[in-house]
Each structure stands twice: as structure tokens, then as C-alpha cells.
Design a protein around this motif. Structure first.
Motif, PDB file in Angstrom:
ATOM      1  N   GLY A   1       8.610   8.521   4.140  1.00 23.86           N
ATOM      2  CA  GLY A   1       9.186   8.281   5.465  1.00 23.86           C
ATOM      3  C   GLY A   1       8.497   7.137   6.186  1.00 23.86           C
ATOM      4  N   GLY A   2       7.152   7.118   6.122  1.00 24.75           N
ATOM      5  CA  GLY A   2       6.408   6.035   6.752  1.00 24.75           C
ATOM      6  C   GLY A   2       6.714   4.698   6.112  1.00 24.75           C
ATOM      7  N   LEU A   3       6.842   4.691   4.780  1.00 21.45           N
ATOM      8  CA  LEU A   3       7.166   3.458   4.075  1.00 21.45           C
ATOM      9  C   LEU A   3       8.546   2.955   4.469  1.00 21.45           C
ATOM     10  CD1 LEU A   3       6.505   1.344   1.932  1.00 21.45           C
ATOM     11  CD2 LEU A   3       7.389   2.930   0.191  1.00 21.45           C
TER      12      LEU A   3
ATOM     13  N   GLY B   1      13.890  -7.531  22.184  1.00 23.09           N
ATOM     14  CA  GLY B   1      14.720  -6.547  21.497  1.00 23.09           C
ATOM     15  C   GLY B   1      14.059  -5.915  20.291  1.00 23.09           C
ATOM     16  N   LEU B   2      12.920  -6.437  19.891  1.00 25.83           N
ATOM     17  CA  LEU B   2      12.218  -5.848  18.747  1.00 25.83           C
ATOM     18  C   LEU B   2      11.568  -4.535  19.158  1.00 25.83           C
ATOM     19  CD1 LEU B   2      10.517  -8.998  17.194  1.00 25.83           C
ATOM     20  CD2 LEU B   2      12.340  -7.636  16.186  1.00 25.83           C
ATOM     21  N   GLY B   3      11.958  -3.458  18.497  1.00 25.37           N
ATOM     22  CA  GLY B   3      11.369  -2.160  18.793  1.00 25.37           C
ATOM     23  C   GLY B   3      10.162  -1.891  17.911  1.00 25.37           C
ATOM     24  N   GLY B   4       9.817  -0.627  17.774  1.00 24.25           N
ATOM     25  CA  GLY B   4       8.747  -0.240  16.865  1.00 24.25           C
ATOM     26  C   GLY B   4       7.351  -0.383  17.407  1.00 24.25           C
ATOM     27  N   ARG B   5       7.196  -0.462  18.735  1.00 24.11           N
ATOM     28  CA  ARG B   5       5.853  -0.639  19.288  1.00 24.11           C
ATOM     29  C   ARG B   5       4.964   0.580  19.063  1.00 24.11           C
ATOM     30  NH1 ARG B   5       4.922  -5.932  19.727  1.00 24.11           N
ATOM     31  NH2 ARG B   5       6.691  -6.997  20.658  1.00 24.11           N
ATOM     32  N   TYR B   6       5.580   1.766  18.904  1.00 24.82           N
ATOM     33  CA  TYR B   6       4.796   2.987  18.655  1.00 24.82           C
ATOM     34  C   TYR B   6       4.696   3.292  17.161  1.00 24.82           C
ATOM     35  CZ  TYR B   6       5.376   3.724  23.661  1.00 24.82           C
ATOM     36  OH  TYR B   6       5.361   3.567  25.030  1.00 24.82           O
ATOM     37  N   LEU B   7       5.351   2.482  16.335  1.00 24.64           N
ATOM     38  CA  LEU B   7       5.378   2.757  14.903  1.00 24.64           C
ATOM     39  C   LEU B   7       3.994   2.761  14.252  1.00 24.64           C
ATOM     40  CD1 LEU B   7       7.175   3.385  12.519  1.00 24.64           C
ATOM     41  CD2 LEU B   7       7.523   0.936  12.180  1.00 24.64           C
ATOM     42  N   PRO B   8       3.065   1.866  14.619  1.00 25.84           N
ATOM     43  CA  PRO B   8       1.727   1.929  14.005  1.00 25.84           C
ATOM     44  C   PRO B   8       1.061   3.288  14.185  1.00 25.84           C
ATOM     45  CG  PRO B   8       2.000  -0.156  15.152  1.00 25.84           C
ATOM     46  CD  PRO B   8       3.186   0.687  15.509  1.00 25.84           C
ATOM     47  N   TRP B   9       1.227   3.896  15.372  1.00 24.70           N
ATOM     48  CA  TRP B   9       0.642   5.213  15.614  1.00 24.70           C
ATOM     49  C   TRP B   9       1.334   6.280  14.777  1.00 24.70           C
ATOM     50  CZ3 TRP B   9      -3.779   5.505  18.249  1.00 24.70           C
ATOM     51  CH2 TRP B   9      -4.099   4.434  19.088  1.00 24.70           C
ATOM     52  N   VAL B  10       2.660   6.191  14.683  1.00 27.27           N
ATOM     53  CA  VAL B  10       3.414   7.149  13.871  1.00 27.27           C
ATOM     54  C   VAL B  10       2.967   7.055  12.417  1.00 27.27           C
ATOM     55  CG1 VAL B  10       5.709   7.750  13.006  1.00 27.27           C
ATOM     56  CG2 VAL B  10       5.396   7.154  15.423  1.00 27.27           C
ATOM     57  N   LEU B  11       2.848   5.826  11.928  1.00 31.53           N
ATOM     58  CA  LEU B  11       2.457   5.627  10.538  1.00 31.53           C
ATOM     59  C   LEU B  11       1.032   6.099  10.293  1.00 31.53           C
ATOM     60  CD1 LEU B  11       4.242   4.374   8.343  1.00 31.53           C
ATOM     61  CD2 LEU B  11       2.875   2.310   8.511  1.00 31.53           C
ATOM     62  N   GLY B  12       0.142   5.800  11.218  1.00 29.50           N
ATOM     63  CA  GLY B  12      -1.242   6.219  11.058  1.00 29.50           C
ATOM     64  C   GLY B  12      -1.399   7.722  11.057  1.00 29.50           C
ATOM     65  N   LEU B  13      -0.781   8.409  12.022  1.00 29.87           N
ATOM     66  CA  LEU B  13      -0.896   9.870  12.091  1.00 29.87           C
ATOM     67  C   LEU B  13      -0.199  10.531  10.916  1.00 29.87           C
ATOM     68  CD1 LEU B  13      -0.294  10.386  15.921  1.00 29.87           C
ATOM     69  CD2 LEU B  13      -2.451  10.584  14.680  1.00 29.87           C
ATOM     70  N   GLY B  14       0.981   9.999  10.530  1.00 33.66           N
ATOM     71  CA  GLY B  14       1.688  10.560   9.380  1.00 33.66           C
ATOM     72  C   GLY B  14       0.885  10.417   8.108  1.00 33.66           C
ATOM     73  N   GLY B  15       0.223   9.264   7.933  1.00 33.57           N
ATOM     74  CA  GLY B  15      -0.599   9.061   6.747  1.00 33.57           C
ATOM     75  C   GLY B  15      -1.786  10.007   6.705  1.00 33.57           C
TER      76      GLY B  15
ATOM     77  N   MET C   1       0.829  -1.206   0.000  1.00 39.00           N
ATOM     78  CA  MET C   1       0.000   0.000   0.000  1.00 39.00           C
ATOM     79  C   MET C   1       0.859   1.250   0.000  1.00 39.00           C
ATOM     80  SD  MET C   1      -3.230   0.632  -0.116  1.00 39.00           S
ATOM     81  CE  MET C   1      -3.507   2.275  -0.782  1.00 39.00           C
ATOM     82  N   GLY C   2       1.975   1.186   0.700  1.00 43.38           N
ATOM     83  CA  GLY C   2       2.871   2.339   0.730  1.00 43.38           C
ATOM     84  C   GLY C   2       3.484   2.627  -0.627  1.00 43.38           C
ATOM     85  N   VAL C   3       3.921   1.574  -1.305  1.00 42.59           N
ATOM     86  CA  VAL C   3       4.503   1.742  -2.647  1.00 42.59           C
ATOM     87  C   VAL C   3       3.461   2.277  -3.618  1.00 42.59           C
ATOM     88  CG1 VAL C   3       5.456   0.489  -4.620  1.00 42.59           C
ATOM     89  CG2 VAL C   3       6.283  -0.005  -2.306  1.00 42.59           C
TER      90      VAL C   3
END
Length: 408
Positions: free
Chosen positions: A224-226, A375-389, A188-190
Motif C-alpha cells: 500500500g505504501g509503495l 494542486g500537488l497533494g500528498g503533503r502528509y504522505l511521508p508520515w503515512v509511509l513512515g508510520l505504515g513501514g 526500496m519499496g520494491v
């Protein structure tokens, strides 16, 4: 009238359609990104929980056989077993009870099977108590209760534990297959970024103005989100592949090796208890020992640094051969002496070294699995991606306003 018709249906009209399309695509990217990455993270959490459950169930399996090996070895001396064997049995059975409770709390889906396992463990423990009571009084019926306990353990309790481990491994594999959610986000990003670029090029040709700041801003946000989503999906994918083929595989293989080794140790004692009628138990010993060797090889394939365990187990097998040579040669008392000795270099001492070393390694491997998942980060990434979109959608929706006004 002609000018107004051209304003509504000509180039300005196309601009409005393209702005709406760009805005809708950005909204779709925002929603897909938020839900998709949340699904990826949820799958990782479930995979982590199921892998930990596999380790718990394997621990139950191994500790049951460890307890059985200790109590069986104690029967060779007659009367009251050694304090070491008693403590080993009590500790292993306490670990079994504690781990069953933890497993039931961690995975409700296993509740029914764990309840049946707990009942089977209680039956085994009751028969062992009867066997001990009679053995202390030198009643031969104690050996019969020991056999009943061991057979019940292998026919009822251990199959339940094995099925639980298989079920949780299957669940973990299912959760590791998260590529659908991650691939949808990236696709979807592409698509959105490609559409924004295409709209920008069309607008440049029509207006001869090559920079549309709102459209560029929307494109930067989507790009950036992609990029962030791609890095996260690749990180999750590589970590799960590494865990599955590394620490997790090594831990499961080592747990299986320990269980098979304890089973072999119990059959070593049962062979001598049978006094001349133990051929069946020796066959079981060889099958279990070979299984332990195979599982140790599997562990080494996943973690080539753990090279000391297999030689330790091989040393024990060599000492077991000496026990069998004495018994097969007609010196049963000498064989029992070799099988019950705890002196340095004895079969029990060497097996204890393997037990302690493999237990330490197993704890390290399990800790490695937990560390890899944590060690896997990115737990807040869905919110960042959603708001950025969503912000990109606002910018894309406003991208044609100035150009359309020029046609009034």
C-alpha cells in the motif's frame, strides 16, 4: 542437545534471521519513504519559489523597459509630456520598486544583486528627472540626459535583471531534478516487498501453511505504501514536466516578448529624437522587434491557445513602418505625429492593445503556474509511509513467533 542445536541453528534459526531481515527492510522502507518523500516535496516547494522569482525578475525587466518606452515617447512632443505617458512611467517604476522589495524578501540569495539593481534603477530615475526638467524648459541637454539614462539602463540595470532571471531558472531546473529521492523510495519499496514475498514462499514450503497473517499484514502495508508513493512520485513528475514545458515556459517567453516589445517602442522614439541620425536606433528596433516575435513563437509552442498576441504585435510593426516611411521621406513632423498620436488605429493605440492583452495573458499564465504547484497533494504522505513501514516492521518481526514455538 541435538534438538536444542537444531532449534538454534536449523530451521527455527533461519526463521529468526528471516524475521529480523524482514523487519529491518520494513524499517529501511519506512525511513527511506519518509525522508525521500519529504525531500521530493521540499524540492517542489523550492522549485515553486524559484519559478515565482523568475517571473518577478522578468517583471522588473519588462517594467523598466515599459517605463523607458513611455518617457521616451513623451520627449517627442517637447515640453510637458502627456498625462498618459507620465502615468505609465510612474506606474511601471512603482511596480519595479515594489517587485524588487518582494524579490529580495522571497530569495535572500539574490539580495546582493537586487541591491545593485536597485541602485542602478535609482540612477536611471535620477537621470530621467534631469532629462524631464530640461525638456520642459526646451533645453536640448534634456535629450542628452535621456540618452544617458537609456544607455545606463541597458548597460547596467537590465544585465543585472537578466542574470538574476538566468540564475533562478537554473535553481528551478536543479530543484525539478528530484528523481533521485523518488526513485530511491520506489526502489526500496520494491526490494522490501520482494523480500517479504520471498520469505513468505520459503515459509510456506517449510511449514506447509500458506497464510502467515503477520507477514501478509506487513506485505499489505508495504504494498500500500509503495502504491501511494508511486502515485505521488508520478503525479509530481508529470506536473513538473507539464509546468516546465507549459505555463512556466509560456510565461517566461511572454515576459521576454513584452520586454523586447517595450525596448522596440523606446527605440522607435529615439530614432525620431535623433532627427536624421537614428539609424542605430532603427537597427535596435528591428533586433528587439524580431526578438519579441521569436519569444511570442516560443510562447505559442508552449500554449497554442494564445493566438491573438502575435497578430496584435504584427499590426504595430506595420504602423511602425509607416512612421519610418514618413521620416525617411523627409516629413519628420508627420512621422512624429504618427508616433505620438493616441487615436484609434494609431501605433500607440495598437501597441497599448498589445500591452494590455499580453499583460492579462501573463497574469493568467503565472496564476496557472501557482495553481499547478499548489494542486500537488500528498503533503502528509511521508508520515503515512513512515508510520505504515514501522507497523509493517513490527508485524514482520512477529511473523515467525508461532512457527518457531512449534519446534520447541
Amino acid at each position: 542437545a541435538e534438538a536444542r542445536r537444531h532449534y538454534l541453528t536449523g530451521t527455527p534459526g533461519r526463521m529468526r534471521v528471516l524475521a529480523a531481515l524482514a523487519s529491518l527492510l520494513c524499517v529501511a522502507f519506512a525511513v527511506t519513504g519518509f525522508l525521500g518523500l519529504r525531500a521530493v516535496d521540499a524540492a517542489v516547494d523550492r522549485a515553486s519559489a524559484n519559478t515565482e522569482q523568475v517571473v518577478r525578475v522578468q517583471s522588473i525587466y519588462g517594467n523598466l523597459l515599459k517605463a523607458d518606452a513611455a518617457v521616451t515617447n513623451g520627449f517627442l512632443v517637447g515640453g510637458l509630456e502627456s498625462e498618459k505617458n507620465r502615468l505609465t512611467y510612474d506606474s511601471a517604476m512603482a511596480d519595479v520598486a515594489r517587485t524588487i522589495a518582494e524579490a529580495a524578501k522571497a530569495q535572500p540569495a539574490d539580495g546582493t544583486a537586487l541591491a545593485a539593481l536597485n541602485q542602478a534603477v535609482q540612477g536611471y530615475s535620477n537621470n530621467i528627472d534631469r532629462a524631464r526638467t530640461n525638456n520642459r524648459q526646451a533645453f536640448t541637454v534634456g535629450q542628452q540626459y535621456l540618452k544617458i539614462a537609456g544607455d545606463g539602463l541597458r548597460q547596467t540595470a537590465l544585465p543585472i535583471a537578466a542574470n538574476l532571471a538566468s540564475a533562478n531558472e537554473a535553481r528551478a531546473d536543479d530543484e525539478l531534478n528530484f528523481a533521485g529521492s523518488g526513485g530511491l523510495v520506489l526502489g526500496m519499496g520494491v526490494l522490501t516487498l520482494g523480500a517479504l514475498v520471498g520469505i513468505g514462499l520459503w515459509l510456506a514450503r517449510k511449514t506447509h501453511r500458506y497464510v502467515n497473517l503477520p507477514l501478509v499484514g506487513a506485505g499489505v502495508l508495504v504494498a500500500g505504501g509503495l502504491a501511494l508513493a508511486t502515485m505521488h512520485v508520478v503525479d509530481v513528475s508529470s506536473t513538473l514536466i507539464a509546468v516546465k514545458g507549459g505555463n512556466f515556459k509560456a510565461a517566461v517567453s511572454l515576459a521576454g516578448a513584452r520586454a523586447a516589445a517595450f525596448d522596440a517602442k523606446a527605440n522607435e522614439s529615439l530614432t525620431l529624437i535623433a532627427r536624421g541620425n537614428g539609424a542605430t536606433y532603427e537597427e535596435r528596433f528591428l533586433a528587439s522587434a524580431d526578438q519579441a516575435d521569436k519569444q511570442l513563437d516560443d510562447m505559442l509552442a508552449a500554449d497554442k491557445t494564445r493566438t491573438s498576441l502575435k497578430p496584435q504585435f504584427s499590426d504595430y510593426r506595420t504602423l511602425h513602418s509607416k512612421i519610418r516611411d514618413a521620416d525617411d521621406g523627409g516629413d519628420w513632423n508627420a512621422a512624429v505625429g504618427l508616433a505620438t498620436s493616441t487615436a484609434s488605429g494609431s501605433a500607440n493605440a495598437v501597441f497599448t492593445t498589445f500591452d494590455e492583452a499580453s499583460g492579462t495573458v501573463l497574469d493568467q499564465l503565472v496564476a496557472g503556474v501557482v495553481k499547478d504547484f499548489n494542486g500537488l497533494g500528498g503533503r502528509y504522505l511521508p508520515w503515512v509511509l513512515g508510520l505504515g513501514g514501522m507497523l509493517a516492521a513490527l508485524l514482520a518481526g512477529r511473523s515467525m513467533t508461532n512457527r518457531i514455538e512449534e519446534y520447541r
